[in-house]
Design an enzyme around this catalytic site. Structure first.
Site, PDB file in Angstrom:
ATOM      1  N   HIS A 190       0.878  -1.189   0.000  1.00 26.63           N
ATOM      2  CA  HIS A 190       0.000   0.000   0.000  1.00 26.63           C
ATOM      3  C   HIS A 190       0.912   1.235   0.000  1.00 26.63           C
ATOM      4  O   HIS A 190       1.631   1.475  -0.953  1.00 26.63           O
ATOM      5  CB  HIS A 190      -0.927  -0.115   1.219  1.00 26.63           C
ATOM      6  CG  HIS A 190      -2.022   0.911   1.298  1.00 26.63           C
ATOM      7  ND1 HIS A 190      -2.356   1.753   0.280  1.00 26.63           N
ATOM      8  CD2 HIS A 190      -2.879   1.217   2.321  1.00 26.63           C
ATOM      9  CE1 HIS A 190      -3.361   2.534   0.657  1.00 26.63           C
ATOM     10  NE2 HIS A 190      -3.694   2.227   1.893  1.00 26.63           N
ATOM     11  N   HIS A 222      -2.396  -2.191  -9.720  1.00 27.21           N
ATOM     12  CA  HIS A 222      -3.331  -1.550  -8.812  1.00 27.21           C
ATOM     13  C   HIS A 222      -4.598  -2.373  -8.753  1.00 27.21           C
ATOM     14  O   HIS A 222      -5.016  -2.927  -9.767  1.00 27.21           O
ATOM     15  CB  HIS A 222      -3.662  -0.128  -9.291  1.00 27.21           C
ATOM     16  CG  HIS A 222      -4.222   0.714  -8.200  1.00 27.21           C
ATOM     17  ND1 HIS A 222      -5.559   0.689  -7.882  1.00 27.21           N
ATOM     18  CD2 HIS A 222      -3.631   1.572  -7.335  1.00 27.21           C
ATOM     19  CE1 HIS A 222      -5.756   1.508  -6.868  1.00 27.21           C
ATOM     20  NE2 HIS A 222      -4.602   2.064  -6.521  1.00 27.21           N
ATOM     21  N   ASP A 231       2.864   5.491  -6.931  1.00 24.67           N
ATOM     22  CA  ASP A 231       4.107   5.403  -6.178  1.00 24.67           C
ATOM     23  C   ASP A 231       5.344   5.165  -7.027  1.00 24.67           C
ATOM     24  O   ASP A 231       6.455   5.187  -6.510  1.00 24.67           O
ATOM     25  CB  ASP A 231       4.000   4.280  -5.139  1.00 24.67           C
ATOM     26  CG  ASP A 231       3.155   4.712  -3.977  1.00 24.67           C
ATOM     27  OD1 ASP A 231       3.245   5.896  -3.626  1.00 24.67           O
ATOM     28  OD2 ASP A 231       2.395   3.889  -3.447  1.00 24.67           O
TER      29      ASP A 231
HETATM   30  N1  ACO Z   1       4.780  -7.205 -10.355  1.00 21.02           N
HETATM   31  C1  ACO Z   1       4.667  -8.431 -10.937  1.00 21.02           C
HETATM   32  N2  ACO Z   1       3.494  -9.099 -11.018  1.00 21.02           N
HETATM   33  C2  ACO Z   1       2.422  -8.521 -10.463  1.00 21.02           C
HETATM   34  C3  ACO Z   1       2.463  -7.252  -9.846  1.00 21.02           C
HETATM   35  C4  ACO Z   1       3.706  -6.579  -9.811  1.00 21.02           C
HETATM   36  N3  ACO Z   1       3.810  -5.393  -9.252  1.00 21.02           N
HETATM   37  N4  ACO Z   1       1.237  -6.922  -9.392  1.00 21.02           N
HETATM   38  C5  ACO Z   1       0.448  -7.958  -9.714  1.00 21.02           C
HETATM   39  N5  ACO Z   1       1.146  -8.912 -10.366  1.00 21.02           N
HETATM   40  C6  ACO Z   1       0.623 -10.139 -10.932  1.00 21.02           C
HETATM   41  C7  ACO Z   1       0.304 -11.171  -9.851  1.00 21.02           C
HETATM   42  O1  ACO Z   1       1.408 -12.016  -9.614  1.00 21.02           O
HETATM   43  C8  ACO Z   1      -0.860 -11.891 -10.450  1.00 21.02           C
HETATM   44  O2  ACO Z   1      -0.366 -12.758 -11.447  1.00 21.02           O
HETATM   45  P1  ACO Z   1      -1.077 -14.184 -11.684  1.00 21.02           P
HETATM   46  O3  ACO Z   1      -2.456 -13.862 -12.175  1.00 21.02           O
HETATM   47  O4  ACO Z   1      -0.220 -14.858 -12.696  1.00 21.02           O
HETATM   48  O5  ACO Z   1      -1.086 -14.878 -10.360  1.00 21.02           O
HETATM   49  C9  ACO Z   1      -1.626 -10.807 -11.183  1.00 21.02           C
HETATM   50  O6  ACO Z   1      -0.640  -9.811 -11.534  1.00 21.02           O
HETATM   51  C10 ACO Z   1      -2.746 -10.157 -10.336  1.00 21.02           C
HETATM   52  O7  ACO Z   1      -2.157  -9.686  -9.125  1.00 21.02           O
HETATM   53  P2  ACO Z   1      -2.919  -9.569  -7.751  1.00 21.02           P
HETATM   54  O8  ACO Z   1      -1.912  -9.607  -6.651  1.00 21.02           O
HETATM   55  O9  ACO Z   1      -4.028 -10.565  -7.714  1.00 21.02           O
HETATM   56  O10 ACO Z   1      -3.573  -8.147  -7.873  1.00 21.02           O
HETATM   57  P3  ACO Z   1      -4.185  -7.316  -6.679  1.00 21.02           P
HETATM   58  O11 ACO Z   1      -5.231  -6.445  -7.285  1.00 21.02           O
HETATM   59  O12 ACO Z   1      -4.583  -8.184  -5.548  1.00 21.02           O
HETATM   60  O13 ACO Z   1      -2.929  -6.465  -6.168  1.00 21.02           O
HETATM   61  C11 ACO Z   1      -1.369  -4.741  -5.855  1.00 21.02           C
HETATM   62  C12 ACO Z   1      -2.741  -5.135  -6.426  1.00 21.02           C
HETATM   63  C13 ACO Z   1      -1.259  -5.150  -4.379  1.00 21.02           C
HETATM   64  C14 ACO Z   1      -1.215  -3.230  -5.928  1.00 21.02           C
HETATM   65  C15 ACO Z   1      -0.257  -5.452  -6.681  1.00 21.02           C
HETATM   66  O14 ACO Z   1      -0.361  -5.075  -8.033  1.00 21.02           O
HETATM   67  C16 ACO Z   1       1.146  -5.191  -6.144  1.00 21.02           C
HETATM   68  O15 ACO Z   1       1.590  -5.898  -5.255  1.00 21.02           O
HETATM   69  N6  ACO Z   1       1.865  -4.151  -6.689  1.00 21.02           N
HETATM   70  C17 ACO Z   1       3.168  -3.819  -6.213  1.00 21.02           C
HETATM   71  C18 ACO Z   1       3.065  -3.005  -4.953  1.00 21.02           C
HETATM   72  C19 ACO Z   1       2.591  -1.590  -5.213  1.00 21.02           C
HETATM   73  O16 ACO Z   1       3.099  -0.893  -6.073  1.00 21.02           O
HETATM   74  N7  ACO Z   1       1.623  -1.153  -4.381  1.00 21.02           N
HETATM   75  C20 ACO Z   1       1.093   0.198  -4.449  1.00 21.02           C
HETATM   76  C21 ACO Z   1      -0.347   0.189  -4.811  1.00 21.02           C
HETATM   77  S1  ACO Z   1      -0.923   1.826  -5.052  1.00 21.02           S
HETATM   78  C22 ACO Z   1      -1.119   2.457  -3.504  1.00 21.02           C
HETATM   79  O17 ACO Z   1      -1.339   1.822  -2.527  1.00 21.02           O
HETATM   80  C23 ACO Z   1      -0.955   3.880  -3.422  1.00 21.02           C
END
Ligand code: ACO
Length: 427
Positions: A267, A306, A362
């Site tokens: 987050h 996201h 971010d």
């Molecule tokens: N890098 C690589 N792969 C990713 C990433 C990433 N940053 N984000 C998601 N994926 C992949 C997952 O592995 C998953 O792949 P799969 O379908 O093969 O299993 C798919 O994309 C879906 O990902 P989820 O984790 O189910 O997506 P969710 O909506 O739950 O998560 C989140 C969203 C937490 C933001 C995620 O994209 C992440 O961890 N990003 C990196 C951290 C980040 O930048 N957070 C800031 C968010 S913005 C904020 O809070 C201001």
């Protein structure tokens, strides 16, 4: 066209008419669906709340597919360009843009509350020299509740307004103190002649006997960053603020809980994680290797993806422009090239395109904070300051919502049941 959903339970052959309002059904309307009369009734299962509305809100609108973000109906692009953070704060909390006198009155009221009790300062001095600023600010804001015990009277609207002003005014002061503490420098008291953002920068960077004047381009960029981070509807931390608020805890304790949720790397801790990632990669030539690990699932590309935005994050576009303005003053951040290369590859790579992973707010904010002279540990604090507005707007809204009750989700229980206790010697 009837605004209902017809549900047939194939286990019993019974049919139910469920009312639909705003494209939503009420979860409790499913409870009547049972096989036996003494069954509990049907529930929905939604880990991570990906398709469950927990409230009705009128604060912030997001359309993740179209990349739209609006505060009280005003597009984020217009607010970032034309408004100020204090004006946006007024808008989010009151629902309307302020008239001139209302804005100056509001700024004056916030100025009035910027100082913290000397015991708060002394308490902060007792942290270790290398204490993480988020740990410091979370516990210090929680401690504010002991200075304002009347804050627990959350049902009184006037009392709520006073605590809201106190929090908005004091959070930057405490935030700046955490930074000064980590530097081993004396804490700088607020100067109420300065704007909210100028005052914050001054408390951060003014040295003894030095007439520090923040660069107007940096003040403007930080004000825009604050505006972009002010609210984001029912995200993890806002939901925590509402959840804690639902038990009628005081807003300082609720703020501390929300900030703790923000601190996590998925987050608000993501901007810190982005900078650590960029530093770890270090050079453009190492980018492909890093991307490979992301695609193997060994690592996450921090600052990408996201829960809601699946085409682009409108804040990321504005921030990129902000970064250019700041780098003109501070010089180019050498890690920018690594970031640009990561973005270039990710936007073309099938793995990221297929999963709709785009830069989020971010991805670039950390580069700006670093250029301004902030250590990575301060990045989530820089997020918590403006998000205070959103948390408070959401908190106040939830307390005025007659439908809201203490938050208490259900579970699907699959564990052991009805076992007799086994004495120690028989196990
Ligand atoms: N890098 C690589 N792969 C990713 C990433 C990433 N940053 N984000 C998601 N994926 C992949 C997952 O592995 C998953 O792949 P799969 O379908 O093969 O299993 C798919 O994309 C879906 O990902 P989820 O984790 O189910 O997506 P969710 O909506 O739950 O998560 C989140 C969203 C937490 C933001 C995620 O994209 C992440 O961890 N990003 C990196 C951290 C980040 O930048 N957070 C800031 C968010 S913005 C904020 O809070 C201001």
């Amino acid at each position: 066209m009837p605004e209902t959903l017809t549900v047939t339970d194939n286990r019993t052959g019974k049919t139910f008419e469920i009312p639909v309002t705003n494209d939503t059904i009420r979860a409790l309307d499913l409870r009547q669906i049972k096989v036996k009369d003494d069954d509990f009734g049907m529930m929905t299962y939604d880990p991570g709340y990906t398709n469950t509305s927990s409230c009705i809100s009128r604060v912030t609108y997001i359309d993740g597919e179209k990349g739209i973000l609006e505060y009280r109906g005003y597009p984020i692009e217009q607010l970032a360009e034309k408004s100020s953070f204090m004006e946006v704060a007024y808008l989010l909390l009151n629902g309307e843009l302020p008239k001139k006198a209302e804005l100056s009155g509001w700024e004056e009221e916030i100025h009035h509350h910027t100082v913290v009790h000397e015991n708060i300062k002394r308490q902060m001095e007792s942290f270790r020299y290398d204490a993480h600023p988020m740990g410091m600010i979370i516990s210090t804001v929680a401690a504010l509740s002991t200075f304002y015990p009347e804050a627990k009277n959350v049902r009184c609207a006037e009392n709520r307004r006073l605590q809201i002003k106190r929090l908005i005014a004091k959070v930057p002061t405490i935030a700046a103190f955490t930074f000064r503490h980590s530097q081993g420098h004396p804490y700088v008291y607020p100067n109420n002649k300065l704007s909210y953002t100028e005052n914050f920068l001054t408390m951060m960077f003014r040295m003894v006997g030095n007439d520090y004047e923040p660069n107007p381009a940096i003040v403007k960029a930080l004000d825009v960053l604050f505006t972009l981070h002010a609210d984001h509807e029912q995200n993890c931390s806002a939901s925590v603020m509402r959840a804690i608020g639902s038990s009628e805890a005081d807003p300082y304790s609720a703020w501390a809980g929300a900030a703790a949720a923000l601190y996590g790397p998925l987050h608000g801790g993501a901007n810190e994680a982005v900078l650590r990632m960029l530093s770890e990669i270090g050079d453009v030539s190492k980018v492909p290797e890093y991307m490979k690990k992301c695609k193997n699932g060994e690592l996450r590309l921090m600052g990408f993806g996201h829960r809601v935005y699946k085409n682009y994050d409108p804040r990321a576009r504005i921030i990129k422009k902000c970064a250019d303005d700041v780098f003109e003053v501070t010089g180019r951040n050498p890690l920018l090239d690594v970031a640009l290369e990561l973005e270039r590859i990710a936007l073309e790579d099938e793995y990221f395109v297929k999963r709709k992973l785009y830069p989020n707010v971010d991805f670039y904010s950390g580069l700006i904070y670093q250029a301004i002279g902030l250590p990575v540990t301060m990045f989530p604090v820089l997020f918590a300051i403006p998000r205070t507005i959103g948390w408070l707007a959401q908190w106040a809204e939830s307390l005025e919502d007659k439908e809201q009750r203490i938050q208490r989700p259900r579970q699907v229980f699959l564990g052991e049941r009805e076992r007799d206790y086994v004495p120690m010697e028989q196990r």
